[in-house]
Write an enzyme that holds these catalytic residues in place. Sequence first.
Site, PDB file in Angstrom:
ATOM      1  N   GLU A  37       0.795  -1.223   0.000  1.00  0.00           N
ATOM      2  CA  GLU A  37       0.000   0.000   0.000  1.00  0.00           C
ATOM      3  C   GLU A  37       0.832   1.280   0.000  1.00  0.00           C
ATOM      4  OE1 GLU A  37      -3.227   0.116  -0.337  1.00  0.00           O
ATOM      5  OE2 GLU A  37      -3.532  -2.045  -0.265  1.00  0.00           O
ATOM      6  N   SER A  69     -49.904 -26.424  40.558  1.00  0.00           N
ATOM      7  CA  SER A  69     -49.577 -26.595  41.979  1.00  0.00           C
ATOM      8  C   SER A  69     -48.331 -25.838  42.404  1.00  0.00           C
ATOM      9  CB  SER A  69     -49.415 -28.085  42.298  1.00  0.00           C
ATOM     10  OG  SER A  69     -50.658 -28.754  42.130  1.00  0.00           O
TER      11      SER A  69
END
Length: 821
Positions: free
Chosen positions: A86, A468
């Site tokens: 780059e 229950s």
Amino acid sequence: MKFLKWLMYSLVIAFVLGTLTVGGLYLYYQDEMPTVAEIRDVRLQTPMQVYSADGEMIAQFGEIRRIPVTLEQVPQPLIDAFLATEDNRFYDHFGIDPIGVGRAFFQLFTTGDIQSGGSTITQQLARNVYLTLEQTWTRKIKEAFIALHIERHLEKDEILELYLNKITFGHRAHGVGAAAQVYYGKDLNQLTLAEMAMIAGLPKAPSTMNPISRPERARDRRAVVLGRMLAEDKITEAEYQTALAAPIKTKVHGAEVTMAAPYLAEMVRAEMVARYGEDTAYNSGLKVYTTASAKQQRAAQRAVQQNLHGYDERHGYRGVEAQLWQSDTTQQAPEREALLEQLASFESIGLTRPAVVLSTTERDAQILFADGEEAFLPWAGMAWARPFMNQERQGAAPEQVQDIFTAGAVIRVRSTPQGWRLAQVPEPSAALVALRPNDGGIAAAVGGYSFAVSQFNRAVQAERQAGSNIKPFIYSAALENGFTLSTLVNDAPINQWNPGSGIAWRPRNSPDVYEGPIRVREALAKSKNVVSVRLLRAMGVETVVNHLTKFGFDYDELPRNESLSLGSASMTPLEVARGYAVFANGGYLVEPYFIEKIVDAEEQTIYQARPKVACVECEAKDRDVLPAPQVISEQNAFLVTQAMNSAVWGGGSWAHKTGWNGTAWRIQRSQAINNKAGRNVAGKTGTTNDVKDTWFSGFVSGLVATGWVGFDNLERALGSTTMNSNLNSDEQPISGTEAGAKTALPMWIDFMETAVEEVAAEPFDVPPGLVSARIDLATGKLSRANDYTTRFEYFIPGTAPTEYADTKSSPTVFGDDDSIF
């Protein structure tokens, strides 16, 4: 001479005009330049990460995947690859490469288009941070000015570090740290030279040159990077040739999630977005630490999934998912590659993996997975697969493999310690949530079998009838209104005529067994429905409703009729667990929470939970501790806990044939729980009418957990099963009608066997203010005997019986005359 003079004047004029032009452009764009503070404080958009309390990553949220790294953490060959490709003069120029810029302007003037960038690393950073990717000359000028601006205020290493963290690599990976994870599932220091070169080549065209989408173009780009590194003497010829020949092996890897907890993660995500908004939540690098223990969360996930498979197997096999060819005809099996392609359309779900049956014998099968792996499926792993008829009926047990499937069938299997096992995606749903009773921190939360199939979190969103599971709260109200654990209540059928409807209400026990006068302790432990109804009648519905609100239940959501005593109220598992925590912590109502702390990108804690704590003396000892409200007395909580402890351990004397079990007796079989907790476990089962909802809630001193199993379709019942003749009692320990004790309790046990290793399981100490007295088990009166017909019972002062069992007076039995109630 005249020509030279003209040329000199022209150059001077051009220089002045150029300087004025550049200066004018700088002034024109000056307002768009970043400030020095902005340059030095470039925020990296980093996803939110969610962790368990002990630091294991649960999830990562955010469009951008980024793992910030320092320059020191980047391997030198990777830095060399970027610089060689780059910007090989990065450490020499001032932010702009004059040769590159000249080439770009030449192309612009000769063609009218910008064909190559010539951008330096600094310019690329400027573009990524402050500008767009549009190819215009104005953007290029701005880019140059910002690059110069950056070079004035940052060191070269700072610029390179920012660049390596900001650049885009495709597949939502930003920065080299994320690229290494997304493409290779590795840390930077684990990358090979070929992999580094591949990553360094991606910024040029991350969408069209990445090795996942375009492997051939990616290979060519990698060769360019390696060639540049060789030309710059950063690698040797041998390294170049080896890396050049390396195969392209990559796939999209997810975040480094070390513990899957998708339902809990989604709870965190929703809460964080509500607190901070999407942008801050997803992109500012927040780390969220939950209250969940990794070990307990894994145990909860396993317990939910394994329990649902257990249910599904005892109800029968629903058949293969597809038949790719018929083995009993002349039809040929497809080629292997074609098979793999067809298998790829079937997804793995939960613990199950799709596979195709290649061949069978009477007692085994050879199977093929979509990734090309072959495996052996033994008879022991499929002997369970009798045909599913309906929820109540199963077909005959298979005698050979061909009774279940033939070659060409697409099936599902799951891995077990004994090998591969035939499987199917379970039809029912389940949830399990565990809380720390002292402060309400959620230790584990699982909202279903598979988040990929259903994101509905049943642990916190599913409002189901409690059955229950509501009874401990009813009994708590009774103990606050004159009843004791030794009070006798009539366990006999109820027939109540309703003139308005013209029918009689006949609540029944399950099973339909009645014992006459029964002590309150034993009635709760055995889950006697008619006793619960009689207790509610004695107190009145409104009294009970008001008492239930003390446990955090919504007053407006509680039914105003006697069905409340049997659990007709709808509650989420989290609400039920919170209510049970009141018994576990001595009477305090804690507020469930799941975020312990939030840390920002700079590792600064920006939020720390301050839960209200269940503690009598905490506020006096530490002013920073917030006390939870005490909603029932410590004595009341202890007495209900005692009754629920009897639900686990029963009572009476087995040697004298008076022994009995409570509904949670299966916990007695768990060696892991007993080794840690001993007898210090309490809990209650729950089953609704027609077995549409099954529950178990229970606790040790340091952890309370609630489990629920049922169908999402409210009309479907869980049904019943018969024993499978192919399996022994250890392989199929459950049969008959499904119920809380059979369907939900095994899941709770499976979870608690692991979870109990990390929590306190102290004795249920008798709180101050209680007295104990020896009572006669048959009458509930005081006893002078000292044998199996008696036991010590606990009482709130003033409520203990005063008469002895050897007197001639009959014991008082509540509900002996239904007309009273």
